[in-house]
Each structure stands twice: as C-alpha cells, then as structure tokens.
Design a protein around this motif. Structure first.
Motif, PDB file in Angstrom:
ATOM      1  N   ALA A  43       0.846  -1.191   0.000  1.00 36.67           N
ATOM      2  CA  ALA A  43       0.000   0.000   0.000  1.00 36.67           C
ATOM      3  C   ALA A  43       0.888   1.250   0.000  1.00 36.67           C
ATOM      4  CB  ALA A  43      -0.914   0.002   1.219  1.00 36.67           C
ATOM      5  N   PRO A  44       0.679   2.177  -0.929  1.00 39.25           N
ATOM      6  CA  PRO A  44       1.505   3.388  -0.993  1.00 39.25           C
ATOM      7  C   PRO A  44       1.095   4.392   0.081  1.00 39.25           C
ATOM      8  CG  PRO A  44      -0.204   3.497  -2.653  1.00 39.25           C
ATOM      9  CD  PRO A  44      -0.334   2.140  -1.996  1.00 39.25           C
ATOM     10  N   GLU A  45       1.999   5.308   0.408  1.00 41.18           N
ATOM     11  CA  GLU A  45       1.640   6.377   1.333  1.00 41.18           C
ATOM     12  C   GLU A  45       1.091   7.582   0.576  1.00 41.18           C
ATOM     13  OE1 GLU A  45       4.952   8.229   3.357  1.00 41.18           O
ATOM     14  OE2 GLU A  45       6.364   7.392   1.896  1.00 41.18           O
ATOM     15  N   LEU A  46       1.256   7.581  -0.762  1.00 39.27           N
ATOM     16  CA  LEU A  46       0.744   8.666  -1.604  1.00 39.27           C
ATOM     17  C   LEU A  46       0.702   8.180  -3.045  1.00 39.27           C
ATOM     18  CD1 LEU A  46       0.009  11.736  -2.046  1.00 39.27           C
ATOM     19  CD2 LEU A  46       2.463  12.132  -2.340  1.00 39.27           C
ATOM     20  N   VAL A  47      -0.305   8.664  -3.804  1.00 39.10           N
ATOM     21  CA  VAL A  47      -0.397   8.360  -5.235  1.00 39.10           C
ATOM     22  C   VAL A  47      -0.395   9.665  -6.017  1.00 39.10           C
ATOM     23  CG1 VAL A  47      -1.805   7.355  -7.077  1.00 39.10           C
ATOM     24  CG2 VAL A  47      -1.664   6.206  -4.855  1.00 39.10           C
ATOM     25  N   ILE A  48       0.490   9.766  -7.000  1.00 43.18           N
ATOM     26  CA  ILE A  48       0.511  10.889  -7.940  1.00 43.18           C
ATOM     27  C   ILE A  48      -0.195  10.387  -9.196  1.00 43.18           C
ATOM     28  CG2 ILE A  48       1.925  12.577  -9.159  1.00 43.18           C
ATOM     29  CD1 ILE A  48       2.299  12.674  -6.134  1.00 43.18           C
ATOM     30  N   LEU A  49      -1.342  10.942  -9.532  1.00 40.85           N
ATOM     31  CA  LEU A  49      -2.226  10.332 -10.521  1.00 40.85           C
ATOM     32  C   LEU A  49      -2.563  11.269 -11.681  1.00 40.85           C
ATOM     33  CD1 LEU A  49      -4.061   7.904 -11.242  1.00 40.85           C
ATOM     34  CD2 LEU A  49      -5.797   8.905  -9.744  1.00 40.85           C
ATOM     35  N   ASP A  50      -2.173  10.861 -12.876  1.00 40.49           N
ATOM     36  CA  ASP A  50      -2.538  11.608 -14.082  1.00 40.49           C
ATOM     37  C   ASP A  50      -3.988  11.297 -14.434  1.00 40.49           C
ATOM     38  OD1 ASP A  50      -2.186  13.249 -16.300  1.00 40.49           O
ATOM     39  OD2 ASP A  50      -1.560  11.591 -17.580  1.00 40.49           O
ATOM     40  N   VAL A  51      -4.660  12.215 -15.130  1.00 39.39           N
ATOM     41  CA  VAL A  51      -6.052  11.992 -15.524  1.00 39.39           C
ATOM     42  C   VAL A  51      -6.140  11.195 -16.814  1.00 39.39           C
ATOM     43  CG1 VAL A  51      -8.179  13.089 -16.311  1.00 39.39           C
ATOM     44  CG2 VAL A  51      -6.981  13.992 -14.318  1.00 39.39           C
ATOM     45  N   MET A  52      -5.428  11.646 -17.834  1.00 34.80           N
ATOM     46  CA  MET A  52      -5.524  11.011 -19.153  1.00 34.80           C
ATOM     47  C   MET A  52      -4.541   9.852 -19.256  1.00 34.80           C
ATOM     48  SD  MET A  52      -7.920  12.808 -20.328  1.00 34.80           S
ATOM     49  CE  MET A  52      -7.983  12.232 -22.020  1.00 34.80           C
ATOM     50  N   LEU A  53      -5.070   8.635 -19.225  1.00 41.29           N
ATOM     51  CA  LEU A  53      -4.253   7.431 -19.303  1.00 41.29           C
ATOM     52  C   LEU A  53      -4.784   6.541 -20.426  1.00 41.29           C
ATOM     53  CD1 LEU A  53      -4.031   6.718 -15.470  1.00 41.29           C
ATOM     54  CD2 LEU A  53      -2.150   7.508 -16.922  1.00 41.29           C
ATOM     55  N   PRO A  54      -3.976   5.635 -20.959  1.00 40.57           N
ATOM     56  CA  PRO A  54      -4.394   4.838 -22.118  1.00 40.57           C
ATOM     57  C   PRO A  54      -5.457   3.782 -21.835  1.00 40.57           C
ATOM     58  CG  PRO A  54      -2.212   4.166 -21.365  1.00 40.57           C
ATOM     59  CD  PRO A  54      -2.557   5.413 -20.625  1.00 40.57           C
ATOM     60  N   ASP A  55      -5.603   3.360 -20.574  1.00 36.00           N
ATOM     61  CA  ASP A  55      -6.620   2.340 -20.278  1.00 36.00           C
ATOM     62  C   ASP A  55      -7.738   2.948 -19.422  1.00 36.00           C
ATOM     63  OD1 ASP A  55      -4.762   2.589 -18.221  1.00 36.00           O
ATOM     64  OD2 ASP A  55      -4.202   0.484 -18.199  1.00 36.00           O
ATOM     65  N   GLU A  56      -7.595   2.977 -18.112  1.00 35.07           N
ATOM     66  CA  GLU A  56      -8.545   3.666 -17.254  1.00 35.07           C
ATOM     67  C   GLU A  56      -8.094   5.106 -17.064  1.00 35.07           C
ATOM     68  OE1 GLU A  56     -10.172   1.289 -13.735  1.00 35.07           O
ATOM     69  OE2 GLU A  56      -8.247   0.315 -14.121  1.00 35.07           O
ATOM     70  N   ASP A  57      -9.046   6.038 -16.926  1.00 30.48           N
ATOM     71  CA  ASP A  57      -8.615   7.404 -16.642  1.00 30.48           C
ATOM     72  C   ASP A  57      -8.445   7.594 -15.136  1.00 30.48           C
ATOM     73  OD1 ASP A  57     -11.051   8.229 -15.374  1.00 30.48           O
ATOM     74  OD2 ASP A  57     -11.920   8.769 -17.300  1.00 30.48           O
ATOM     75  N   GLY A  58      -7.840   8.717 -14.772  1.00 33.04           N
ATOM     76  CA  GLY A  58      -7.532   8.965 -13.370  1.00 33.04           C
ATOM     77  C   GLY A  58      -8.747   9.002 -12.475  1.00 33.04           C
ATOM     78  N   TYR A  59      -9.871   9.524 -12.982  1.00 24.77           N
ATOM     79  CA  TYR A  59     -11.093   9.592 -12.176  1.00 24.77           C
ATOM     80  C   TYR A  59     -11.597   8.190 -11.830  1.00 24.77           C
ATOM     81  CZ  TYR A  59     -11.174  14.433 -13.876  1.00 24.77           C
ATOM     82  OH  TYR A  59     -10.854  15.731 -14.182  1.00 24.77           O
ATOM     83  N   GLN A  60     -11.515   7.278 -12.795  1.00 24.68           N
ATOM     84  CA  GLN A  60     -11.944   5.898 -12.538  1.00 24.68           C
ATOM     85  C   GLN A  60     -11.063   5.244 -11.479  1.00 24.68           C
ATOM     86  OE1 GLN A  60     -11.666   4.820 -16.799  1.00 24.68           O
ATOM     87  NE2 GLN A  60     -13.769   4.068 -16.636  1.00 24.68           N
TER      88      GLN A  60
END
Length: 228
Positions: A43-60
C-alpha cells in the motif's frame, strides 16, 4: 512508497527523479494496469495520478481507491493538463487531496507532496459511528442512512456531512469548510459549498433541513431554525 501513474515517460521520470532526490521512495507506473499490479505488492503512502491514461482514466482509478476500505484514506494528488475550473472541481469532488496542473515546477511539485503527506500524517482517526436526529453515518462501512433509509453520497458530500456530524450545533464558517473538505483557502470557489449543501439536503430528505444556513457566515447542524 509513492506511486506515480503517468503515461508520459518524460514527465514520469522527472517526477520520480524529483521525489527520489528529496529522499522519497518513488515508483513510476505507465498505466492503470501497472498501477493495480504495483498496488498488490504494498500500500503506498501517496499516489501521484494523471487523468488522461491509455486504459482507465484517473477519475476511474480514484473512484476505485476511495471505494476500497484498504485504500480509501491513501492521499492522492491529481496531475493533469486539464486546467478548467470544472476539471479541478471534478477531481476534488472525486476525492483527490490536491490538484496540480501541467506544466508545473519541480519545487512546487515537491512542496505539494510534502504538504499532502503532512496533512495525512496529522489526520486524527475519525469516530466510526456518528448520528444526529434521523441521520446516521457509519465510517467503517462508509454508509449513510436517513430516517432508516440508505443514502448514496458522492465523496465530497460524504466528507461534508461527516464534518457537520462531528460538530453538531457549531457554526462552521465557509472558510473552515473550504479548508477541511476541499483543502483550499480560495473563497472564490465557495459556491461549491452551496451546491453540495443543496444536493446533500435533497438526498437526506426531511432530515436535510437540520443543515441550517447561518447568513454571511456558513452552516451549522441544528434542530433550531436557520438564519436565512
């Protein structure tokens, strides 16, 4: 461990290098599939998450994290080229802890990471069961009931109700609500509060009337009449 989810190799490597140079253990993931695989290892202590991704998007991805009890409290910083107000509000309303727009400076990036980690470490464990009148909130099951009926809330509606239930009868200034629920001091965005209070009242039915407006100040949870 900080997990970076970014499909642009140049940006991903820059973020990873910046974090590692500042003493953080960071690992980059090029898409959602690699992120979920990495998540299974630790389990990470933090996630840096982009929105536009090739499979699932960041919101999902963010929605799945917030719905999973094992990861619901892991802080997330959204990093994206989307800069419109609606995009920022959407990210925060989905449960992001901060929102960083590209392009950004390395110093700002590291500062945001440190700030989110400090807030996460300082957060006190919330009470598991909260109730007021006919409103019941179970923080363990992450469920809400009003007059015995289940109520489906968005992540921010839930956080807003949780704040009210923690401070029954107390007047909560708009500045405080913006800071504790949306983690911003920008009162130009305070109309977001009104929108969420309105939908929260509607979803709670008759019990929603206990969320009172305190004119020119904010809101309070009370059985007494409102000031508006």
């Amino acid at each position: 461990m900080i997990l970076i989810v970014e499909d642009d190799a140049g940006i991903r490597e820059l973020e990873e290098y910046a974090l590692q140079s500042n003493g953080f253990d960071a690992r980059g993931c090029e898409d959602a599939a690699h992120f979920w695989a990495a998540l299974r290892t630790a389990a990470p202590e933090l996630v840096i998450l982009d929105v536009m991704l090739p499979d699932e998007d960041g919101y999902q991805i963010l929605g799945k994290l917030r719905a999973d009890a094992a990861y619901s409290r892991v802080p997330v910083i959204m990093v994206t080229a989307k800069t419109s107000e609606i995009d920022v509000v959407k990210g925060l309303d989905h449960g992001a802890d901060d929102y960083l727009c590209k392009p950004f400076g390395v110093m700002e990036f590291i500062s945001r990471v440190k700030a989110v980690l400090r807030r996460s470490a300082a957060a006190a464990p919330a009470a598991h069961l909260l109730h007021f009148g006919e409103i019941e909130l179970d923080d363990t099951a992450r469920s809400v009931r009003s007059a015995g009926a289940p109520v489906e809330l968005t992540y921010k509606e839930y956080a807003l109700l949780h704040l009210f239930l923690e401070h029954p009868g107390e007047v909560l200034a708009r500045e405080r609500i913006m800071k504790e629920v949306w983690d911003t001091d920008d009162l130009l965005e305070s109309r977001t509060i009104d929108m969420h209070v309105r939908t929260l009242r509607q979803k709670l039915g008759a019990a929603g009337d206990t969320i009172r407006t305190v004119r020119k100040v904010g809101y309070k949870l009370s059985m007494e009449g409102s000031d508006d």
